[in-house]
Design a protein around this motif. Structure first.
Motif, mmCIF file in Angstrom:
data_model
loop_
_atom_site.group_PDB
_atom_site.id
_atom_site.type_symbol
_atom_site.label_atom_id
_atom_site.label_comp_id
_atom_site.label_asym_id
_atom_site.label_seq_id
_atom_site.Cartn_x
_atom_site.Cartn_y
_atom_site.Cartn_z
ATOM 1 N N LEU A 247 0.826 -1.196 0.000
ATOM 2 C CA LEU A 247 0.000 0.000 0.000
ATOM 3 C C LEU A 247 0.866 1.254 0.000
ATOM 4 O O LEU A 247 2.052 1.222 0.361
ATOM 5 C CB LEU A 247 -0.913 -0.001 1.232
ATOM 6 N N ASP A 248 0.266 2.339 -0.403
ATOM 7 C CA ASP A 248 0.936 3.628 -0.334
ATOM 8 C C ASP A 248 1.221 3.955 1.128
ATOM 9 O O ASP A 248 0.355 3.798 1.986
ATOM 10 C CB ASP A 248 0.029 4.694 -0.948
ATOM 11 N N PRO B 150 -5.997 -0.445 6.478
ATOM 12 C CA PRO B 150 -7.208 -1.229 6.198
ATOM 13 C C PRO B 150 -8.031 -1.477 7.461
ATOM 14 O O PRO B 150 -7.483 -1.599 8.564
ATOM 15 C CB PRO B 150 -6.640 -2.538 5.628
ATOM 16 N N LYS B 151 -9.338 -1.536 7.288
ATOM 17 C CA LYS B 151 -10.232 -1.702 8.426
ATOM 18 C C LYS B 151 -9.982 -3.026 9.154
ATOM 19 O O LYS B 151 -10.079 -3.099 10.370
ATOM 20 C CB LYS B 151 -11.684 -1.623 7.961
#
Length: 220
Positions: free
Chosen positions: A151-152, A158-159
């Motif tokens: 991910l960036d 994330p949840k």
């Protein structure tokens, strides 16, 4: 300005002459495996633990090349007096790769992440009927699925990871509180705590008779 007659032919011959002087590079397949991009659409891997037999992939497939069979099982109640539950159990999951056009719709519509793209492409058969691969083969391809890209760094967490981290923090705090609590035998009794709170504090070294003496002299 009108093009010069034969200029296109001259440009083509120039390209041919430039490539004739360069050494050709040929990958000696199958001795040398090709370097495929990470998102190559080779075959489809199945992670059957996530499959709930919702049939979305089979219904949305434009080629109707996915075959799914299942049966229902009744589960006993989780608690006394509760209701029994039924669930679908996967019996067969097969994909006919002689019909598949690698559109990826089945992977996109799967709500439980049971289907993934694998870069594997070596599944040729001498008989077209053998291109229908069952779930055992699809599961083997699942372990060749590359890891998702990172991910960036500035992206939101994330949840799922946030919820797991909060649960782990709560558990660690509860365990720390349990460890810091004194043993049961060392705590004073509740009655003793109440009496200690109600009794007035006296300076160190004074007895009860010394503290009551001024009061008696005042009454006289």
């Amino acid at each position: 300005m009108a093009p010069i007659p034969g200029s296109g032919l001259a440009k083509g011959l120039a390209v041919t002459l430039r490539t004739m002087t360069k050494k050709s590079v040929t990958d000696q397949y199958p001795d040398t495996q090709p370097d495929l991009p990470p998102r190559t659409r080779g075959v489809i891997g199945l992670f059957e633990e996530n499959c709930t037999v919702c049939m979305l992939c089979a219904r949305e497939c434009p080629d109707w090349c996915i075959y799914i069979d299942s049966h229902k099982e009744t589960l006993p109640a989780a608690a006394p007096g509760g209701r029994e539950r039924s669930r679908n159990v996967l019996d067969r999951f097969a994909i006919d790769f002689s019909l598949c056009m690698y559109c990826g719709i089945c992977i996109e519509v799967c709500p439980f992440d049971a289907l993934f793209w694998s870069p594997e492409f070596e599944y040729a058969e001498t008989d077209i009927r053998d291109l229908t691969h069952e779930r055992d083969k699809l599961r083997e391809w699942m372990w060749t699925v590359p890891a998702p890209p990172a991910l960036d760094p500035a992206a939101e967490e994330p949840k799922e990871l946030a919820a797991a981290r909060k649960s782990a923090e709560k558990l660690a705090a509860a365990q720390a509180a349990e460890t810091a609590r004194p043993p049961a035998g060392t705590e004073p009794h509740a009655d003793e705590q109440a009496r200690a709170a109600e009794s007035p504090t006296r300076p160190a070294g004074e007895s009860k008779q010394q503290t009551d003496q001024p009061r008696q002299e005042g009454r006289e």
